[in-house]
Design an enzyme around this catalytic site. Structure first.
Site, PDB file in Angstrom:
ATOM      1  N   PRO A   1      41.203  28.189  42.460  1.00 37.03           N
ATOM      2  CA  PRO A   1      42.324  27.597  41.729  1.00 37.03           C
ATOM      3  C   PRO A   1      43.623  28.398  41.811  1.00 37.03           C
ATOM      4  O   PRO A   1      43.606  29.635  41.790  1.00 37.03           O
ATOM      5  CB  PRO A   1      41.823  27.554  40.274  1.00 37.03           C
ATOM      6  CG  PRO A   1      40.691  28.514  40.213  1.00 37.03           C
ATOM      7  CD  PRO A   1      40.074  28.511  41.578  1.00 37.03           C
ATOM      8  N   ASN A   2      44.696  27.658  41.908  1.00 33.51           N
ATOM      9  CA  ASN A   2      46.074  28.175  41.898  1.00 33.51           C
ATOM     10  C   ASN A   2      46.487  28.884  43.193  1.00 33.51           C
ATOM     11  O   ASN A   2      47.645  29.278  43.331  1.00 33.51           O
ATOM     12  CB  ASN A   2      46.319  29.120  40.696  1.00 33.51           C
ATOM     13  CG  ASN A   2      46.125  28.392  39.380  1.00 33.51           C
ATOM     14  OD1 ASN A   2      46.731  27.345  39.159  1.00 33.51           O
ATOM     15  ND2 ASN A   2      45.273  28.905  38.521  1.00 33.51           N
TER      16      ASN A   2
ATOM     17  N   HIS B   1      40.438  39.401  47.324  1.00 33.45           N
ATOM     18  CA  HIS B   1      41.439  39.244  46.268  1.00 33.45           C
ATOM     19  C   HIS B   1      42.735  39.854  46.771  1.00 33.45           C
ATOM     20  O   HIS B   1      42.747  40.999  47.248  1.00 33.45           O
ATOM     21  CB  HIS B   1      41.000  39.919  44.961  1.00 33.45           C
ATOM     22  CG  HIS B   1      39.799  39.247  44.395  1.00 33.45           C
ATOM     23  ND1 HIS B   1      39.857  38.008  43.821  1.00 33.45           N
ATOM     24  CD2 HIS B   1      38.503  39.614  44.413  1.00 33.45           C
ATOM     25  CE1 HIS B   1      38.641  37.644  43.481  1.00 33.45           C
ATOM     26  NE2 HIS B   1      37.783  38.583  43.828  1.00 33.45           N
TER      27      HIS B   1
ATOM     28  N   ARG C   1      53.876  31.270  42.897  1.00 33.84           N
ATOM     29  CA  ARG C   1      53.366  31.934  41.685  1.00 33.84           C
ATOM     30  C   ARG C   1      53.513  33.460  41.782  1.00 33.84           C
ATOM     31  O   ARG C   1      53.244  34.051  42.831  1.00 33.84           O
ATOM     32  CB  ARG C   1      51.898  31.542  41.432  1.00 33.84           C
ATOM     33  CG  ARG C   1      50.891  32.230  42.327  1.00 33.84           C
ATOM     34  CD  ARG C   1      49.463  31.757  42.123  1.00 33.84           C
ATOM     35  NE  ARG C   1      48.807  32.301  40.969  1.00 33.84           N
ATOM     36  CZ  ARG C   1      47.524  32.690  40.950  1.00 33.84           C
ATOM     37  NH1 ARG C   1      46.760  32.564  42.018  1.00 33.84           N
ATOM     38  NH2 ARG C   1      46.996  33.163  39.858  1.00 33.84           N
TER      39      ARG C   1
ATOM     40  N   ALA D   1      40.540  32.767  39.694  1.00 31.27           N
ATOM     41  CA  ALA D   1      40.167  33.023  38.290  1.00 31.27           C
ATOM     42  C   ALA D   1      38.670  32.809  38.038  1.00 31.27           C
ATOM     43  O   ALA D   1      38.089  33.437  37.143  1.00 31.27           O
ATOM     44  CB  ALA D   1      40.991  32.132  37.373  1.00 31.27           C
TER      45      ALA D   1
ATOM     46  N   ARG E   1      44.311  45.646  37.042  1.00 30.57           N
ATOM     47  CA  ARG E   1      45.067  44.677  36.242  1.00 30.57           C
ATOM     48  C   ARG E   1      44.443  44.546  34.839  1.00 30.57           C
ATOM     49  O   ARG E   1      43.859  45.494  34.344  1.00 30.57           O
ATOM     50  CB  ARG E   1      45.125  43.344  37.006  1.00 30.57           C
ATOM     51  CG  ARG E   1      45.860  43.486  38.344  1.00 30.57           C
ATOM     52  CD  ARG E   1      45.935  42.171  39.081  1.00 30.57           C
ATOM     53  NE  ARG E   1      46.687  41.173  38.323  1.00 30.57           N
ATOM     54  CZ  ARG E   1      46.704  39.864  38.613  1.00 30.57           C
ATOM     55  NH1 ARG E   1      46.008  39.416  39.661  1.00 30.57           N
ATOM     56  NH2 ARG E   1      47.397  39.028  37.883  1.00 30.57           N
TER      57      ARG E   1
ATOM     58  N   ASN F   1      37.981  33.414  48.170  1.00 31.74           N
ATOM     59  CA  ASN F   1      38.738  33.952  47.043  1.00 31.74           C
ATOM     60  C   ASN F   1      38.535  32.943  45.922  1.00 31.74           C
ATOM     61  O   ASN F   1      39.157  31.879  45.908  1.00 31.74           O
ATOM     62  CB  ASN F   1      40.224  34.096  47.390  1.00 31.74           C
ATOM     63  CG  ASN F   1      41.012  34.736  46.257  1.00 31.74           C
ATOM     64  OD1 ASN F   1      40.523  34.852  45.135  1.00 31.74           O
ATOM     65  ND2 ASN F   1      42.243  35.148  46.552  1.00 31.74           N
TER      66      ASN F   1
ATOM     67  N   GLU G   1      34.243  38.405  49.824  1.00 34.63           N
ATOM     68  CA  GLU G   1      35.238  37.930  48.855  1.00 34.63           C
ATOM     69  C   GLU G   1      36.525  38.704  49.042  1.00 34.63           C
ATOM     70  O   GLU G   1      36.509  39.905  49.336  1.00 34.63           O
ATOM     71  CB  GLU G   1      34.734  37.999  47.412  1.00 34.63           C
ATOM     72  CG  GLU G   1      34.536  39.378  46.874  1.00 34.63           C
ATOM     73  CD  GLU G   1      34.802  39.528  45.383  1.00 34.63           C
ATOM     74  OE1 GLU G   1      35.183  38.553  44.712  1.00 34.63           O
ATOM     75  OE2 GLU G   1      34.642  40.654  44.898  1.00 34.63           O
TER      76      GLU G   1
ATOM     77  N   TYR H   1      51.438  38.492  44.066  1.00 32.89           N
ATOM     78  CA  TYR H   1      50.736  37.845  45.186  1.00 32.89           C
ATOM     79  C   TYR H   1      51.561  37.755  46.470  1.00 32.89           C
ATOM     80  O   TYR H   1      51.046  37.330  47.508  1.00 32.89           O
ATOM     81  CB  TYR H   1      50.272  36.443  44.768  1.00 32.89           C
ATOM     82  CG  TYR H   1      49.315  36.475  43.585  1.00 32.89           C
ATOM     83  CD1 TYR H   1      48.057  37.066  43.715  1.00 32.89           C
ATOM     84  CD2 TYR H   1      49.665  35.934  42.351  1.00 32.89           C
ATOM     85  CE1 TYR H   1      47.185  37.128  42.646  1.00 32.89           C
ATOM     86  CE2 TYR H   1      48.799  35.982  41.272  1.00 32.89           C
ATOM     87  CZ  TYR H   1      47.564  36.577  41.429  1.00 32.89           C
ATOM     88  OH  TYR H   1      46.686  36.641  40.369  1.00 32.89           O
TER      89      TYR H   1
HETATM   90  C1  DQA Z   1      43.100  36.662  42.567  1.00 34.48           C
HETATM   91  C2  DQA Z   1      42.916  37.521  41.315  1.00 34.48           C
HETATM   92  C3  DQA Z   1      42.419  36.677  40.163  1.00 34.48           C
HETATM   93  O1  DQA Z   1      42.255  37.473  39.003  1.00 34.48           O
HETATM   94  C4  DQA Z   1      43.427  35.587  39.836  1.00 34.48           C
HETATM   95  O2  DQA Z   1      42.939  34.752  38.808  1.00 34.48           O
HETATM   96  C5  DQA Z   1      43.823  34.800  41.032  1.00 34.48           C
HETATM   97  C6  DQA Z   1      44.011  35.483  42.316  1.00 34.48           C
HETATM   98  C7  DQA Z   1      43.693  37.487  43.738  1.00 34.48           C
HETATM   99  O3  DQA Z   1      43.604  36.995  44.853  1.00 34.48           O
HETATM  100  O4  DQA Z   1      44.246  38.560  43.531  1.00 34.48           O
HETATM  101  O5  DQA Z   1      44.088  33.607  40.948  1.00 34.48           O
HETATM  102  O6  DQA Z   1      41.827  36.200  42.998  1.00 34.48           O
END
Ligand code: DQA
Length: 161
Positions: free
Chosen positions: A9-10, A99, A17, A76, A106, A73, A97, A22
């Site tokens: 998501p996102n 990130h 964002r 959240a 964080r 990835n 995985e 990011y």
């Molecule tokens: C994320 C880190 C997560 O905590 C966050 O919710 C994201 C992006 C990252 O790629 O740094 O949406 O996965």
């Protein structure tokens, strides 16, 4: 050999964002770079993004018998989803995985990671370059699997002769 890249998501909002966390690259640009590298390396690659937990679970399940490895990835959902963790465990494929940010530097709630214990490896905090590192790592895993299979085949042949 086929890699499926699964984005949670996102991540479709990358480039918009929280750029200070990011970066400015859009998801399409990251995927275009990954595609180029896959082509150069003779690897098939597929991309999938969803904001829905169940769709991510479905996609992981679809990888069974279809993909040689997963780069994910879970965004959240990394911090909450037992369903995604169980799906990764169920398909039992090499899974890396990624990130973009260093989740361990964080907020405390991001330090809980449901996914990492069932993944082959985790790459955090390298920005979008982490996806490239994941591909390099996955190709290394494929080479090791291939070498192991060759050795097993040779051992079988010599025991038959
Ligand atoms: C994320 C880190 C997560 O905590 C966050 O919710 C994201 C992006 C990252 O790629 O740094 O949406 O996965």
């Amino acid at each position: 050999m086929k890699i499926v890249v699964i984005q949670g998501p996102n991540l479709n909002m990358l480039g918009v964002r929280e750029q200070q966390i990011y970066g400015a690259m859009k998801l399409e640009q990251i995927h275009a770079q990954m595609k180029d590298f896959a082509t150069q390396s003779g690897i098939e690659i597929e991309f999938f993004q969803s904001n829905f937990e169940g769709e991510l679970v479905d996609k992981i399940q679809e990888c069974y018998g279809e993909a040689s490895g997963i780069i994910i990835n879970a965004a959240a959902y990394t911090h909450t989803s037992i369903a995604i963790r169980d799906a990764i465990s169920a398909v039992s494929l090499p899974t890396i995985e990624v990130h973009i940010s260093n989740i361990y530097r964080r907020e405390d709630f991001r330090k809980q990671n449901m996914i990492a214990p069932v993944c082959t490896s985790s790459i955090v905090g390298f920005g979008p370059y982490g996806y490239h590192l994941a591909m390099v790592g996955m190709i290394q895993i494929f080479n090791e699997i291939r070498a192991m299979q060759e050795m097993q085949k040779q051992a079988q042949n010599s025991s038959e002769n």
